[in-house]
Write a protein that holds these residues in place. Structure first.
Motif, short mmCIF file in Angstrom:
data_model
loop_
_atom_site.label_atom_id
_atom_site.label_comp_id
_atom_site.label_asym_id
_atom_site.label_seq_id
_atom_site.Cartn_x
_atom_site.Cartn_y
_atom_site.Cartn_z
N LEU A 58 0.83 -1.20 0.00
CA LEU A 58 0.00 0.00 0.00
C LEU A 58 0.87 1.25 0.00
CD1 LEU A 58 -2.67 -1.19 2.58
CD2 LEU A 58 -3.14 -0.62 0.19
N LEU A 59 1.88 1.28 0.86
CA LEU A 59 2.78 2.45 0.92
C LEU A 59 3.51 2.66 -0.39
CD1 LEU A 59 4.35 2.10 4.48
CD2 LEU A 59 3.08 4.08 3.62
N SER A 64 3.36 7.62 -2.52
CA SER A 64 4.20 8.62 -3.19
C SER A 64 3.81 8.73 -4.66
CB SER A 64 5.67 8.24 -3.05
OG SER A 64 5.92 7.00 -3.68
N ASP A 65 2.61 8.33 -4.99
CA ASP A 65 2.18 8.30 -6.37
C ASP A 65 1.71 9.66 -6.85
OD1 ASP A 65 0.11 7.68 -8.69
OD2 ASP A 65 1.45 5.95 -8.49
N VAL A 72 -2.43 14.41 0.43
CA VAL A 72 -3.06 13.09 0.42
C VAL A 72 -2.00 12.01 0.63
CG1 VAL A 72 -4.32 11.41 -1.01
CG2 VAL A 72 -5.06 13.81 -0.93
N GLN A 73 -0.84 12.19 0.02
CA GLN A 73 0.25 11.22 0.23
C GLN A 73 0.60 11.14 1.73
OE1 GLN A 73 3.51 12.41 -2.28
NE2 GLN A 73 2.37 12.04 -4.16
N ARG A 98 -11.10 5.11 4.07
CA ARG A 98 -10.33 6.18 3.43
C ARG A 98 -9.30 5.61 2.46
NH1 ARG A 98 -10.28 8.91 8.11
NH2 ARG A 98 -8.21 8.19 8.74
N ILE A 99 -8.60 4.57 2.90
CA ILE A 99 -7.60 3.94 2.03
C ILE A 99 -8.29 3.31 0.83
CG2 ILE A 99 -5.85 2.14 1.85
CD1 ILE A 99 -5.26 2.64 4.88
N ALA A 100 -9.42 2.65 1.04
CA ALA A 100 -10.16 2.04 -0.08
C ALA A 100 -10.60 3.11 -1.07
CB ALA A 100 -11.35 1.24 0.44
N ASP A 101 -11.04 4.26 -0.58
CA ASP A 101 -11.41 5.36 -1.48
C ASP A 101 -10.22 5.81 -2.32
OD1 ASP A 101 -14.14 5.57 -0.93
OD2 ASP A 101 -13.86 7.09 0.63
N ARG A 102 -9.06 5.87 -1.70
CA ARG A 102 -7.85 6.27 -2.44
C ARG A 102 -7.48 5.23 -3.48
NH1 ARG A 102 -8.55 11.36 -1.41
NH2 ARG A 102 -7.95 11.99 0.68
#
Length: 124
Positions: A58-59, A64-65, A72-73, A98-102
């Motif tokens: 995930l990280l 850093s994308d 957001v990063q 939140r992570i799933a939304d990202r």
């Protein structure tokens, strides 16, 4: 969760009933849901290298994308680092959602699905 329908579609389309996904967004979603399940259902009692690998994935993929702003990063790094604190399982849904939304936003940005090579070391 802002993108529930979209996340459900990724899950149904790209996450197999067992094993790793052939797509990046499928594997990202699989990772966050495995982490959620482990915390909620087992209190991270089964935590091992496989769960750390999910956090690392995930990280490495999201935090850093270019799909995300610096703010957001930073939020992603904070959220994933919180999950890495396995001695204190995170039991609320907001962080996982939140992570799933990202993940959905990442998939939209890259006009997925994005193919991936399976990690032979990931056994979870």
């Amino acid at each position: 969760m802002k993108y529930f329908k979209e996340a459900k579609n990724i899950w149904k389309s790209y996450v197999p009933s067992s094993g790793q996904s052939d797509t990046v967004e499928g594997e990202l979603l699989r990772a966050v849901e495995k982490l959620r399940y482990e915390a909620h259902n087992n209190g991270n009692g089964n935590w091992d290298e496989g769960f750390e690998m999910f956090c690392d994935y995930l990280l490495e993929t999201l935090a850093s994308d270019k799909a995300f702003s610096v703010e957001v990063q930073g939020e992603l790094v904070d959220n994933i680092n919180r999950l890495l604190n396995y001695d204190h399982p995170y039991l609320e849904d907001d962080l996982y959602d939140r992570i799933a939304d990202r993940i959905v936003e990442w998939s939209i940005y890259y006009k997925g699905p994005v193919k991936r090579v399976k990690n032979p070391n990931q056994y979870r």
